[in-house]
Scaffold this active site. Sequence first.
Site, short mmCIF file in Angstrom:
data_model
loop_
_atom_site.label_atom_id
_atom_site.label_comp_id
_atom_site.label_asym_id
_atom_site.label_seq_id
_atom_site.Cartn_x
_atom_site.Cartn_y
_atom_site.Cartn_z
CE LYS A 22 45.37 27.88 41.12
NZ LYS A 22 44.74 29.39 41.34
CG ASN A 23 42.85 30.17 37.89
OD1 ASN A 23 43.19 29.76 38.94
ND2 ASN A 23 43.78 30.56 36.91
NE ARG A 92 44.77 38.50 43.01
CZ ARG A 92 44.47 40.00 43.49
NH1 ARG A 92 45.41 40.31 44.48
NH2 ARG A 92 43.97 40.71 42.73
CB CYS A 116 51.31 33.38 43.31
SG CYS A 116 51.42 31.71 43.17
NE ARG A 121 47.86 38.37 41.96
CZ ARG A 121 47.65 36.85 41.85
NH1 ARG A 121 48.48 36.21 42.44
NH2 ARG A 121 46.53 36.52 40.96
N PRO A 122 46.99 44.69 43.19
CG PRO A 122 46.46 46.52 42.04
CD PRO A 122 47.37 45.41 42.11
CB ILE A 123 41.43 43.95 44.91
CG1 ILE A 123 41.65 44.50 46.43
CG2 ILE A 123 42.06 42.57 45.20
CD1 ILE A 123 40.50 43.89 47.42
CG ASP A 124 42.91 49.34 41.52
OD1 ASP A 124 43.22 48.05 41.13
OD2 ASP A 124 43.66 50.25 40.84
CG ASP A 307 48.12 31.30 35.27
OD1 ASP A 307 48.01 31.21 36.29
OD2 ASP A 307 47.86 32.40 34.72
NE ARG A 399 47.99 28.92 46.30
CZ ARG A 399 48.04 29.97 45.31
NH1 ARG A 399 49.27 30.36 44.94
NH2 ARG A 399 47.12 30.37 44.68
C1 UD1 Z 1 43.61 35.10 37.65
C2 UD1 Z 1 44.16 33.80 37.81
C3 UD1 Z 1 45.66 33.93 37.66
C4 UD1 Z 1 45.97 34.48 36.33
C5 UD1 Z 1 45.61 35.83 36.27
C6 UD1 Z 1 45.75 36.47 34.80
C7 UD1 Z 1 42.45 32.80 39.21
C8 UD1 Z 1 42.31 32.39 40.79
N1 UD1 Z 1 43.64 33.31 39.05
O1 UD1 Z 1 44.23 35.95 38.91
O2 UD1 Z 1 46.17 32.46 37.85
O3 UD1 Z 1 47.46 34.29 36.24
O4 UD1 Z 1 44.11 35.69 36.45
O5 UD1 Z 1 45.21 35.64 33.94
O6 UD1 Z 1 41.63 32.82 38.42
N2 UD1 Z 1 44.78 44.16 38.72
C9 UD1 Z 1 44.69 45.49 39.11
N3 UD1 Z 1 43.64 45.92 39.94
C10 UD1 Z 1 42.57 44.82 40.15
C11 UD1 Z 1 42.46 43.73 39.62
C12 UD1 Z 1 43.76 43.34 38.92
O7 UD1 Z 1 45.27 46.56 38.82
O8 UD1 Z 1 41.44 45.21 40.91
C13 UD1 Z 1 45.81 43.85 37.85
C14 UD1 Z 1 46.60 42.70 38.38
O9 UD1 Z 1 47.81 43.40 39.30
C15 UD1 Z 1 47.67 42.17 37.28
C16 UD1 Z 1 46.45 42.37 36.23
O10 UD1 Z 1 45.44 43.26 36.84
O11 UD1 Z 1 48.61 42.85 36.78
C17 UD1 Z 1 45.61 41.06 36.08
O12 UD1 Z 1 45.23 40.41 37.15
P1 UD1 Z 1 43.84 39.57 37.32
O13 UD1 Z 1 43.39 39.49 35.71
O14 UD1 Z 1 42.79 40.23 38.10
O15 UD1 Z 1 44.56 38.26 38.07
P2 UD1 Z 1 43.72 37.47 39.07
O16 UD1 Z 1 42.15 37.47 38.99
O17 UD1 Z 1 44.28 37.90 40.33
#
Ligand code: UD1
Length: 420
Positions: A22-23, A92, A116, A121-124, A307, A399
């Site tokens: 999936k990822n 997401r 989830c 989970r910010p996207i900053d 995960d 999912r």
């Molecule tokens: C992806 C995976 C998810 C997995 C995660 C960590 C997919 C579709 N999902 O999620 O299954 O659990 O990697 O291996 O591939 N963060 C920030 N700012 C950002 C982005 C992330 O602070 O802009 C933080 C998040 O809040 C979290 C950490 O970084 O605490 C890891 O997040 P991230 O690696 O981005 O996970 P996802 O890509 O959402």
Amino acid sequence: MEYLRIAGGRPLEGRAALPGAKNSLLPILAASVLCDGPVTLDNVPDLADLHASLEILRRIGWEAEYLDGRVDLCPARQVRSRIPSRAAGAMRSSVFYLAPLLHRTGRVELPTPGGCRLGERPIDIHLEGLVKMGAAASVENNRLVLQAPNGLQGTCFELRYPSVGATESLLMAAVLARGATCLTGVAREPEIQDLARFLNRCGARITGAGGSTIHVVGVRRLHGTRHTIIPDRIVAATLLAAVTGAEGDIVMEGVQPSHLAGVLDIYRRMGLRTSQPAPGQLRAVMDRRPSALGKAATGPYPAFCTDAAPLAAAALLRAEGESVIEDRVFENRFDCAAGFARLGARACRQGRSVHIWGVEQYRGGEAEGGDLRGGAALVCAAVAAQGESRIGGLEHIRRGYQDLAGLLGGLGADIRLCRD
Ligand code: UD1
């Protein structure tokens, strides 16, 4: 109301083929928007998140078909830059469409993304990188709006945390940016390597994916390609959890054991014996109660992945002794601990950690998963319980698993999909 009825306590035996990841699939579907030609993807599992992605692709103008594990995509004649709210709310990974749509239309609008509820989970980091490449970000009517009417510009950017999603977003932004990009401090997950392989097949110039620095030389256009999605290492981790808790002897097929390094270390500490009978196969044998872990923690790849943590917690419910797993990636990974307790096991969540006091047997019961991996962990826990369980919250499990009941049932678990 749908639920799984599971009569636990039967050891698992037999062979199971792993589906595509999936990822890996979700970012590659979004990256297809960067391509001028048709894209075909093979080894595609039938997941709720796949259908949410196909809805996004169709709503922005792509032709998108799914049949028998294969996706066919044809580029839009006219691209729309608005990501539909329903699909964005469900998943997401709608965030992955930001960079591709910026390249296509110079503007993208994204409603609040779903997925989830694992914490903030910010996207900053995604946004900081895109802004450094020349995008302007604003919020209009509760929608994030990004604009780059003159395209994106290559840059050097250091990620302050190795976010998987941000690394993938910025890779998609860099491939069609003007000039070169150097990304440092990036995530190293196998799914990032799969995305880079896909993009390079389409004509991109990416080097270093899988390491912590990635170099990209921007190109003017990408063509289409045909690509096979890598096997799902989290589904593999799910089967490892099930066989460790319920005991048995299983062989997984289509595995890349190197992708499981950090996870296998944890299971070996529990006493699981693994071997590779043939290339692409992994045999896992458990013939006793698991050993407790003491303390363990998750981290970015290649460490024990977040995960897999609730799944490993499920396997530890029958362990001899106490285990504490701390999730250092997400703050809210172990909501499933309350469900474990409802099955009669002794576990509780403590902040970012789950604390497990192993018991020889627990009776099973009724529980409902509130997130994808937590829901799958409850299923694994029920398969290892000594009595009957009823597990709800299947919409979360779907999912990320095409047919978890079928997968475990094929290994001898007594598990049935029921409706009230
Ligand atoms: C992806 C995976 C998810 C997995 C995660 C960590 C997919 C579709 N999902 O999620 O299954 O659990 O990697 O291996 O591939 N963060 C920030 N700012 C950002 C982005 C992330 O602070 O802009 C933080 C998040 O809040 C979290 C950490 O970084 O605490 C890891 O997040 P991230 O690696 O981005 O996970 P996802 O890509 O959402």
